[in-house]
Design a protein around this motif. Structure first.
Motif, PDB file in Angstrom:
ATOM      1  N   ASP A 265      22.547   2.886  -0.290  1.00  0.00           N
ATOM      2  CA  ASP A 265      23.082   2.372   0.962  1.00  0.00           C
ATOM      3  C   ASP A 265      21.911   2.023   1.867  1.00  0.00           C
ATOM      4  O   ASP A 265      21.196   2.889   2.357  1.00  0.00           O
ATOM      5  N   ARG A 266      21.710   0.736   2.087  1.00  0.00           N
ATOM      6  CA  ARG A 266      20.561   0.295   2.875  1.00  0.00           C
ATOM      7  C   ARG A 266      20.591   0.865   4.289  1.00  0.00           C
ATOM      8  O   ARG A 266      19.551   1.101   4.895  1.00  0.00           O
ATOM      9  N   SER A 267      21.780   1.114   4.813  1.00  0.00           N
ATOM     10  CA  SER A 267      21.872   1.627   6.181  1.00  0.00           C
ATOM     11  C   SER A 267      21.341   3.047   6.291  1.00  0.00           C
ATOM     12  O   SER A 267      21.023   3.522   7.380  1.00  0.00           O
ATOM     13  N   LYS A 268      21.234   3.749   5.132  1.00  0.00           N
ATOM     14  CA  LYS A 268      20.766   5.129   5.151  1.00  0.00           C
ATOM     15  C   LYS A 268      19.285   5.248   4.806  1.00  0.00           C
ATOM     16  O   LYS A 268      18.746   6.346   4.734  1.00  0.00           O
ATOM     17  N   ILE A 269      18.639   4.094   4.540  1.00  0.00           N
ATOM     18  CA  ILE A 269      17.214   4.107   4.258  1.00  0.00           C
ATOM     19  C   ILE A 269      16.477   3.908   5.578  1.00  0.00           C
ATOM     20  O   ILE A 269      16.613   2.864   6.217  1.00  0.00           O
ATOM     21  N   PRO A 270      15.716   4.902   6.037  1.00  0.00           N
ATOM     22  CA  PRO A 270      15.087   4.810   7.355  1.00  0.00           C
ATOM     23  C   PRO A 270      14.016   3.728   7.420  1.00  0.00           C
ATOM     24  O   PRO A 270      13.392   3.388   6.424  1.00  0.00           O
ATOM     25  N   THR A 271      13.822   3.183   8.591  1.00  0.00           N
ATOM     26  CA  THR A 271      12.787   2.201   8.892  1.00  0.00           C
ATOM     27  C   THR A 271      12.796   1.041   7.914  1.00  0.00           C
ATOM     28  O   THR A 271      11.775   0.639   7.387  1.00  0.00           O
ATOM     29  N   LEU A 272      13.977   0.502   7.631  1.00  0.00           N
ATOM     30  CA  LEU A 272      14.090  -0.654   6.757  1.00  0.00           C
ATOM     31  C   LEU A 272      13.379  -1.826   7.414  1.00  0.00           C
ATOM     32  O   LEU A 272      13.770  -2.291   8.465  1.00  0.00           O
ATOM     33  N   ALA A 273      12.292  -2.289   6.785  1.00  0.00           N
ATOM     34  CA  ALA A 273      11.438  -3.265   7.444  1.00  0.00           C
ATOM     35  C   ALA A 273      11.432  -4.629   6.765  1.00  0.00           C
ATOM     36  O   ALA A 273      11.136  -5.623   7.407  1.00  0.00           O
ATOM     37  N   VAL A 274      11.728  -4.687   5.478  1.00  0.00           N
ATOM     38  CA  VAL A 274      11.677  -5.952   4.752  1.00  0.00           C
ATOM     39  C   VAL A 274      12.956  -6.126   3.943  1.00  0.00           C
ATOM     40  O   VAL A 274      13.645  -5.152   3.630  1.00  0.00           O
ATOM     41  N   PRO A 275      13.292  -7.373   3.578  1.00  0.00           N
ATOM     42  CA  PRO A 275      14.479  -7.591   2.744  1.00  0.00           C
ATOM     43  C   PRO A 275      14.359  -6.869   1.406  1.00  0.00           C
ATOM     44  O   PRO A 275      13.259  -6.647   0.890  1.00  0.00           O
ATOM     45  N   TRP A 276      15.506  -6.512   0.855  1.00  0.00           N
ATOM     46  CA  TRP A 276      15.555  -5.730  -0.391  1.00  0.00           C
ATOM     47  C   TRP A 276      14.772  -6.400  -1.517  1.00  0.00           C
ATOM     48  O   TRP A 276      13.869  -5.802  -2.105  1.00  0.00           O
ATOM     49  N   ASP A 277      15.113  -7.640  -1.832  1.00  0.00           N
ATOM     50  CA  ASP A 277      14.473  -8.319  -2.961  1.00  0.00           C
ATOM     51  C   ASP A 277      12.990  -8.576  -2.705  1.00  0.00           C
ATOM     52  O   ASP A 277      12.191  -8.620  -3.655  1.00  0.00           O
ATOM     53  N   GLU A 278      12.612  -8.752  -1.463  1.00  0.00           N
ATOM     54  CA  GLU A 278      11.198  -8.950  -1.145  1.00  0.00           C
ATOM     55  C   GLU A 278      10.398  -7.690  -1.443  1.00  0.00           C
ATOM     56  O   GLU A 278       9.267  -7.749  -1.937  1.00  0.00           O
ATOM     57  N   SER A 279      10.992  -6.527  -1.177  1.00  0.00           N
ATOM     58  CA  SER A 279      10.341  -5.260  -1.503  1.00  0.00           C
ATOM     59  C   SER A 279      10.116  -5.145  -3.008  1.00  0.00           C
ATOM     60  O   SER A 279       9.036  -4.748  -3.466  1.00  0.00           O
ATOM     61  N   LEU A 280      11.138  -5.505  -3.794  1.00  0.00           N
ATOM     62  CA  LEU A 280      11.010  -5.449  -5.245  1.00  0.00           C
ATOM     63  C   LEU A 280       9.980  -6.451  -5.750  1.00  0.00           C
ATOM     64  O   LEU A 280       9.235  -6.172  -6.705  1.00  0.00           O
ATOM     65  N   ARG A 281       9.935  -7.611  -5.125  1.00  0.00           N
ATOM     66  CA  ARG A 281       8.971  -8.639  -5.543  1.00  0.00           C
ATOM     67  C   ARG A 281       7.537  -8.145  -5.340  1.00  0.00           C
ATOM     68  O   ARG A 281       6.678  -8.319  -6.207  1.00  0.00           O
ATOM     69  N   LYS A 282       7.274  -7.489  -4.201  1.00  0.00           N
ATOM     70  CA  LYS A 282       5.929  -7.004  -3.912  1.00  0.00           C
ATOM     71  C   LYS A 282       5.478  -5.972  -4.949  1.00  0.00           C
ATOM     72  O   LYS A 282       4.347  -6.017  -5.435  1.00  0.00           O
ATOM     73  N   SER A 283       6.369  -5.038  -5.266  1.00  0.00           N
ATOM     74  CA  SER A 283       6.014  -4.006  -6.245  1.00  0.00           C
ATOM     75  C   SER A 283       5.867  -4.597  -7.638  1.00  0.00           C
ATOM     76  O   SER A 283       5.019  -4.158  -8.430  1.00  0.00           O
ATOM     77  N   THR A 284       6.682  -5.600  -7.955  1.00  0.00           N
ATOM     78  CA  THR A 284       6.593  -6.239  -9.258  1.00  0.00           C
ATOM     79  C   THR A 284       5.234  -6.902  -9.443  1.00  0.00           C
ATOM     80  O   THR A 284       4.569  -6.722 -10.475  1.00  0.00           O
ATOM     81  N   VAL A 285       4.801  -7.640  -8.453  1.00  0.00           N
ATOM     82  CA  VAL A 285       3.484  -8.289  -8.518  1.00  0.00           C
ATOM     83  C   VAL A 285       2.384  -7.239  -8.655  1.00  0.00           C
ATOM     84  O   VAL A 285       1.436  -7.399  -9.437  1.00  0.00           O
ATOM     85  N   GLU A 286       2.511  -6.148  -7.912  1.00  0.00           N
ATOM     86  CA  GLU A 286       1.507  -5.089  -7.968  1.00  0.00           C
ATOM     87  C   GLU A 286       1.445  -4.435  -9.343  1.00  0.00           C
ATOM     88  O   GLU A 286       0.365  -4.239  -9.910  1.00  0.00           O
ATOM     89  N   PHE A 287       2.611  -4.093  -9.907  1.00  0.00           N
ATOM     90  CA  PHE A 287       2.624  -3.352 -11.171  1.00  0.00           C
ATOM     91  C   PHE A 287       2.377  -4.244 -12.382  1.00  0.00           C
ATOM     92  O   PHE A 287       2.127  -3.727 -13.473  1.00  0.00           O
ATOM     93  N   GLN A 288       2.430  -5.546 -12.204  1.00  0.00           N
ATOM     94  CA  GLN A 288       2.026  -6.443 -13.281  1.00  0.00           C
ATOM     95  C   GLN A 288       0.515  -6.415 -13.493  1.00  0.00           C
ATOM     96  O   GLN A 288       0.010  -6.991 -14.455  1.00  0.00           O
ATOM     97  N   HIS A 289      -0.182  -5.724 -12.611  1.00  0.00           N
ATOM     98  CA  HIS A 289      -1.631  -5.571 -12.735  1.00  0.00           C
ATOM     99  C   HIS A 289      -2.031  -4.106 -12.908  1.00  0.00           C
ATOM    100  O   HIS A 289      -3.173  -3.735 -12.668  1.00  0.00           O
ATOM    101  N   LYS A 290      -1.085  -3.284 -13.334  1.00  0.00           N
ATOM    102  CA  LYS A 290      -1.367  -1.857 -13.522  1.00  0.00           C
ATOM    103  C   LYS A 290      -1.143  -1.450 -14.978  1.00  0.00           C
ATOM    104  O   LYS A 290      -0.195  -1.901 -15.615  1.00  0.00           O
ATOM    105  N   PRO A 291      -2.000  -0.579 -15.504  1.00  0.00           N
ATOM    106  CA  PRO A 291      -1.750  -0.018 -16.836  1.00  0.00           C
ATOM    107  C   PRO A 291      -0.628   1.014 -16.757  1.00  0.00           C
ATOM    108  O   PRO A 291      -0.378   1.590 -15.693  1.00  0.00           O
TER     109      PRO A 291
END
Length: 211
Positions: free
Chosen positions: A87-113
């Motif tokens: 429930d997005r309303s229960k996640i504190p300090t929601l600062a960015v759109p949901w899919d944008e958050s996933l996109r950022k982590s995806t790009v980051e972990f595509q460069h991690k072992p």
């Protein structure tokens, strides 16, 4: 099914119309959910440890499935057994759109072992959730996620329960018949060692495990 590199357009935030997806296990669609499936061998010994993924708003599953590889719509290690709607309303300090958050982590972990002990699928999901907070400073970690899914997650169906726990019961039966008390000692030591590592590395030396 899609795997490998994630294209930027898959996460376009410029679309004016978003079709509200619904949870549909038959199509493997779990919008805004954390999803879980048992891992071979490890989950047989420790049933609350498994493979985690997180889903976009359209329900497509993303999971850190190997070195430098985030899988898209092809959940590693089998079909989803448990899911946990967020429930997005229960996640504190929601600062960015949901899919944008996933996109950022995806790009980051595509460069991690990938490392089971320090940089794994739980790390990826924790990173996605932390990115939702201001400056990416959320409080999610691998232990919190594992406990949350184990106690709050919903089973897809009764077959998923059987698939998740039947190897444990078979292992206990066979191990007892073959090894007796020695098997239980080995099982206990292995379980405590692995669980202890994650607790120790998460809360005592926070930099050891990625999140």
């Amino acid at each position: 099914m899609q795997t490998g590199e994630i294209k930027e357009e898959s996460f376009s935030m410029e679309q004016k119309t978003i079709v509200e997806a619904v949870i549909d296990p038959r199509r493997a669609r779990f919008p805004r959910c954390i999803v879980w499936t048992p891992l071979p061998i490890i989950s047989w010994f420790i049933p609350f440890i498994g493979h985690l993924g997180i889903c976009r708003e359209d329900g497509v599953i993303l999971d850190f499935a190997g070195p430098y590889f985030v899988s898209v719509d092809n959940f590693a290690f089998g079909a989803v057994a448990r899911y946990l709607p967020l429930d997005r309303s229960k996640i504190p300090t929601l600062a960015v759109p949901w899919d944008e958050s996933l996109r950022k982590s995806t790009v980051e972990f595509q460069h991690k072992p990938y490392n089971l002990l320090t940089c794994n699928c739980h790390s990826f999901v924790a990173s996605c959730l932390n990115n939702l907070a201001d400056n990416g400073r959320g409080e999610w970690n691998v232990v919190k996620l594992a406990a949350w899914v184990f106690f709050k997650g919903k089973w897809v169906d009764k077959k998923a329960i059987l698939r998740s726990f039947s190897p444990l019961f078979v292992l206990i039966l066979v191990g007892f018949l073959i090894g007796g008390s020695i098997f239980f000692i080995v099982w206990l030591v292995f379980s405590l060692a692995l669980t202890g590592w994650f607790l120790f590395a998460t809360f005592c030396f926070k930099s050891l495990i990625q999140h």
